[in-house]
Design a protein around this motif. Structure first.
Motif, short mmCIF file in Angstrom:
data_model
loop_
_atom_site.label_atom_id
_atom_site.label_comp_id
_atom_site.label_asym_id
_atom_site.label_seq_id
_atom_site.Cartn_x
_atom_site.Cartn_y
_atom_site.Cartn_z
N VAL A 308 0.82 -1.15 -0.01
CA VAL A 308 0.04 0.02 0.14
C VAL A 308 0.62 1.42 -0.03
O VAL A 308 1.73 1.21 1.05
N ILE A 309 0.68 2.08 -1.08
CA ILE A 309 1.64 3.27 -1.19
C ILE A 309 0.77 4.48 -1.26
O ILE A 309 -0.05 4.46 -2.05
N ASP A 310 0.77 5.67 -0.63
CA ASP A 310 0.07 6.80 -0.37
C ASP A 310 -1.65 6.29 -0.54
O ASP A 310 -1.97 6.97 -1.35
N GLY A 311 -1.99 5.20 0.12
CA GLY A 311 -3.18 4.88 0.20
C GLY A 311 -3.84 4.04 -1.05
O GLY A 311 -5.02 3.59 -0.82
N GLN A 312 -3.03 3.91 -1.85
CA GLN A 312 -3.33 2.92 -3.01
C GLN A 312 -2.70 1.64 -2.96
O GLN A 312 -1.48 1.43 -2.43
N THR A 313 -3.25 0.46 -3.44
CA THR A 313 -2.77 -0.67 -3.16
C THR A 313 -2.13 -1.34 -4.72
O THR A 313 -2.90 -0.76 -5.70
N TYR A 314 -0.93 -2.04 -4.56
CA TYR A 314 -0.42 -2.33 -5.79
C TYR A 314 0.24 -3.60 -5.58
O TYR A 314 0.09 -4.21 -4.44
N TYR A 315 0.25 -4.55 -6.60
CA TYR A 315 1.09 -5.81 -6.51
C TYR A 315 2.34 -5.78 -7.37
O TYR A 315 2.17 -5.57 -8.65
N PHE A 316 3.32 -6.14 -6.81
CA PHE A 316 4.83 -6.21 -7.56
C PHE A 316 4.87 -7.63 -7.82
O PHE A 316 5.01 -8.30 -6.77
N GLN A 317 5.29 -8.16 -9.11
CA GLN A 317 5.31 -9.48 -9.58
C GLN A 317 6.63 -9.96 -9.06
O GLN A 317 7.52 -8.89 -8.62
N LYS A 318 7.03 -11.21 -9.60
CA LYS A 318 8.36 -11.57 -9.19
C LYS A 318 9.50 -10.81 -9.94
O LYS A 318 10.68 -10.73 -9.29
N ASN A 319 9.24 -10.22 -11.05
CA ASN A 319 10.15 -9.45 -11.82
C ASN A 319 10.32 -8.22 -11.25
O ASN A 319 10.91 -7.02 -11.71
N GLY A 320 9.28 -7.64 -10.10
CA GLY A 320 9.38 -6.35 -9.39
C GLY A 320 8.61 -5.43 -10.25
O GLY A 320 8.10 -4.41 -9.78
N LYS A 321 7.86 -6.01 -11.40
CA LYS A 321 6.76 -4.91 -12.06
C LYS A 321 5.59 -5.07 -11.25
O LYS A 321 5.06 -6.07 -11.11
N ALA A 322 5.02 -3.73 -11.31
CA ALA A 322 3.47 -3.93 -10.86
C ALA A 322 2.71 -4.46 -11.66
O ALA A 322 2.98 -4.34 -13.00
N ALA A 323 1.86 -5.25 -11.33
CA ALA A 323 0.74 -5.77 -12.00
C ALA A 323 -0.27 -4.61 -12.63
O ALA A 323 -0.41 -3.63 -12.11
N LEU A 324 -0.45 -4.91 -13.93
CA LEU A 324 -1.50 -3.91 -14.94
C LEU A 324 -2.75 -4.67 -15.30
O LEU A 324 -2.25 -5.74 -15.68
N GLY A 325 -3.85 -4.09 -15.33
CA GLY A 325 -4.87 -4.86 -16.04
C GLY A 325 -5.20 -5.80 -15.01
O GLY A 325 -5.31 -5.96 -13.65
N TRP A 326 -5.76 -6.97 -15.53
CA TRP A 326 -6.50 -7.99 -14.65
C TRP A 326 -5.27 -9.14 -14.09
O TRP A 326 -4.00 -9.27 -14.65
N MET A 327 -5.61 -9.63 -12.84
CA MET A 327 -4.70 -10.43 -12.25
C MET A 327 -5.42 -11.56 -11.40
O MET A 327 -6.23 -11.14 -10.77
N GLN A 328 -4.78 -12.83 -11.63
CA GLN A 328 -5.63 -13.80 -10.82
C GLN A 328 -5.01 -14.17 -9.81
O GLN A 328 -3.56 -14.58 -9.82
N LYS A 329 -5.24 -14.31 -8.53
CA LYS A 329 -4.44 -14.66 -7.41
C LYS A 329 -5.15 -15.45 -6.48
O LYS A 329 -6.25 -14.81 -5.69
N ASN A 330 -4.80 -16.51 -5.89
CA ASN A 330 -5.59 -17.20 -5.16
C ASN A 330 -6.95 -17.52 -5.17
O ASN A 330 -7.79 -17.37 -4.14
N GLY A 331 -7.48 -17.57 -6.47
CA GLY A 331 -8.96 -17.88 -6.69
C GLY A 331 -9.53 -16.61 -6.84
O GLY A 331 -10.79 -16.70 -7.27
N HIS A 332 -8.97 -15.44 -6.76
CA HIS A 332 -9.66 -14.16 -6.83
C HIS A 332 -9.15 -13.50 -8.22
O HIS A 332 -7.88 -13.50 -8.26
N TRP A 333 -10.09 -12.63 -8.59
CA TRP A 333 -9.61 -11.82 -9.79
C TRP A 333 -9.61 -10.31 -9.08
O TRP A 333 -10.54 -9.82 -8.62
N TYR A 334 -8.44 -9.62 -9.70
CA TYR A 334 -8.32 -8.28 -9.45
C TYR A 334 -8.03 -7.37 -10.65
O TYR A 334 -7.63 -8.11 -11.71
N PHE A 335 -8.12 -5.97 -10.49
CA PHE A 335 -7.89 -5.31 -11.63
C PHE A 335 -7.43 -4.04 -11.33
O PHE A 335 -7.50 -3.37 -10.34
N PHE A 336 -6.19 -3.99 -11.95
CA PHE A 336 -5.44 -2.79 -11.63
C PHE A 336 -5.41 -1.77 -12.99
O PHE A 336 -5.33 -2.13 -13.88
#
Ligand SMILES: [Zn+2]
Length: 432
Positions: A308-336
């Motif tokens: 969480v950075i400045d009140g916004q949530t991000y997900y940084f992948q194994k290569n360090g890059k923030a996920a953009l657009g759709w992401m599936q994780k632990n059975g849930h879908w997220y959208f960045f």
């Protein structure tokens, strides 16, 4: 990546909630190589829903402010879509009643560079006419007021080209009004009167109200408001002003090219990655690099996973890059957000085909039955809100063709004259 980047599309569909748009292209793991970020402009169609605005009748023609505002906002959005550098959103859907606070928070959620609330003025008398822009006096965060004033001057110039008179010539057409009940900003200074204006300042974003013309003026109504073609001209004027305003903003680029002095780029030390810019180790910040968005912590270490950075949530992948657009994780879908990488939470998003996706407070996409802002939806196997008929556990339900809201406590007749009744749970009581 599927096909070309397509961030914006229609926004006439959803029934409730903050509404946004899903780019059809960016998926988890996509390798973005964008250096330039778009300016984000949020348009706020004044009034609507249960809150009707001004109303007038001239020569037997009815003028309703909320309808006019809605059209102007949508035409402005269409005009802005032609600009490569601007991402545009509306604060609300047509039939939604939305508080001023929610409108400002919608802009905040989109990380708006500018919030533009679009209105038509009204008076008891038929003589006042012309345009004004309501902005902050600058008693708090004067830099915001200065931005608003600049934008306001563009708006009034553009409207002037259509022949709309500028009110308050002594202030260049700006309208200032301070709170009359003694309310103050956090710095103890007098607060601006208008909700959109004051709350935008409090959220640290420029937010103005444009009163384009007077609905109560027979000449303004006739000259500027009487047809869709006229409203399109007003919308184009607003769009021109917005484009001019964005053009003078600093480029939202994120350069990863150094100026030649000192070390530049990623450096691996003891298995940790650090980023140097012109010899300076970068710490505690988001890095918008050509290869993607990264985060380095207070020690300068590249971080991974949820953050969480400045009140916004991000997900940084194994290569360090923030996920953009759709992401599936632990059975849930997220959208960045496809360009900025922040997670959409507690929001309804509509894609280019009008499909509605709903995300909970943690950013998880709803599946199955879902209640959002008081309305019931059914998220089917596509992940989007079902529209039309569906049979669930032997019972028939109907969801509005466009808004996807479940029908309940009503009887409706279809085009063939067949009547269907829906009970309080939405079950159709006369379809087997
Ligand atoms: Zn209004």
């Amino acid at each position: 990546m599927k096909k070309g980047k397509k961030i914006l599309s229609i926004l006439l569909a959803a029934s409730v909630g903050v509404t946004g748009l899903i780019g059809s292209s960016t998926v988890y793991g996509a390798q973005k190589t964008e250096t330039k970020q778009k300016y984000v402009v949020v348009l706020d169609p004044g009034h609507g829903g249960n809150e009707s605005g001004a109303y007038a009748v001239h020569n037997g023609k009815v003028y309703r402010e909320e309808e006019i505002n809605w059209k102007i906002s949508n035409y402005t959005m269409q005009a802005l879509r032609k600009s490569q550098d601007i991402e545009v959103h509306l604060t609300k859907t047509q039939n939604e009643t939305l508080s001023l606070y929610s409108r400002v928070m919608a802009a905040k959620q989109y990380k708006a560079d500018l919030l533009v609330s679009q209105h038509i003025n009204d008076s008891e008398s038929s003589s006042p006419n012309g345009a004004s822009v309501m902005i902050s006096r600058g008693t708090y965060r004067p830099e915001i007021a200065a931005k608003e004033k600049l934008f306001g001057s563009y708006v009034l110039e553009e409207l002037g080209k259509l022949g709309i008179r500028r009110r308050f010539p002594e202030t260049g057409g700006m309208e200032y009004r301070m709170s009359e009940n003694g309310s103050t900003y956090p710095n103890g200074q007098a607060r601006d009167y208008y909700g959109i204006v004051a709350q935008s300042v409090e959220q640290n974003l420029p937010g103005v109200i444009i009163e384009h013309a007077f609905i109560s003026s027979p000449s303004d109504a006739y000259n500027f408001l009487r047809s869709d073609a006229k409203l399109k001209k007003i919308a184009q004027a607003d769009a021109n002003a917005i484009i001019r305003y964005c053009k003078q903003l600093p480029e939202k680029t994120s350069s990863d090219t150094g100026n030649g002095s000192g070390e530049h780029g990623w450096k691996k030390v003891n298995g940790e990655y650090y980023f140097y810019k012109n010899g300076i180790k970068q710490t505690h910040r988001l890095l918008h690099l050509k290869s993607g968005i990264y985060y380095v912590d207070k020690d300068g270490k590249r971080r991974y996973g949820w953050k969480v950075i400045d009140g916004q949530t991000y997900y940084f992948q194994k290569n360090g890059k923030a996920a953009l657009g759709w992401m599936q994780k632990n059975g849930h879908w997220y959208f960045f957000n496809a360009t900025s990488g922040f997670l959409y939470k507690d929001i309804m998003l509509i894609d280019g085909e009008g499909k509605i996706y709903i995300f909970d407070k943690d950013g998880k996409r709803y599946d199955g039955w879902c209640t959002y802002k008081g309305n019931k939806y059914y998220i089917d196997e596509t992940g989007s809100a079902h529209t039309g008929w569906i049979k669930i556990k032997g019972k028939w339900y109907y969801f509005h063709k466009r808004t996807a809201v479940m029908y309940k406590n009503c009887t409706v007749q279809n085009s063939k004259g067949i009547k269907y009744t829906f009970n309080s749970k939405g079950v159709c009581t006369n379809r087997k």
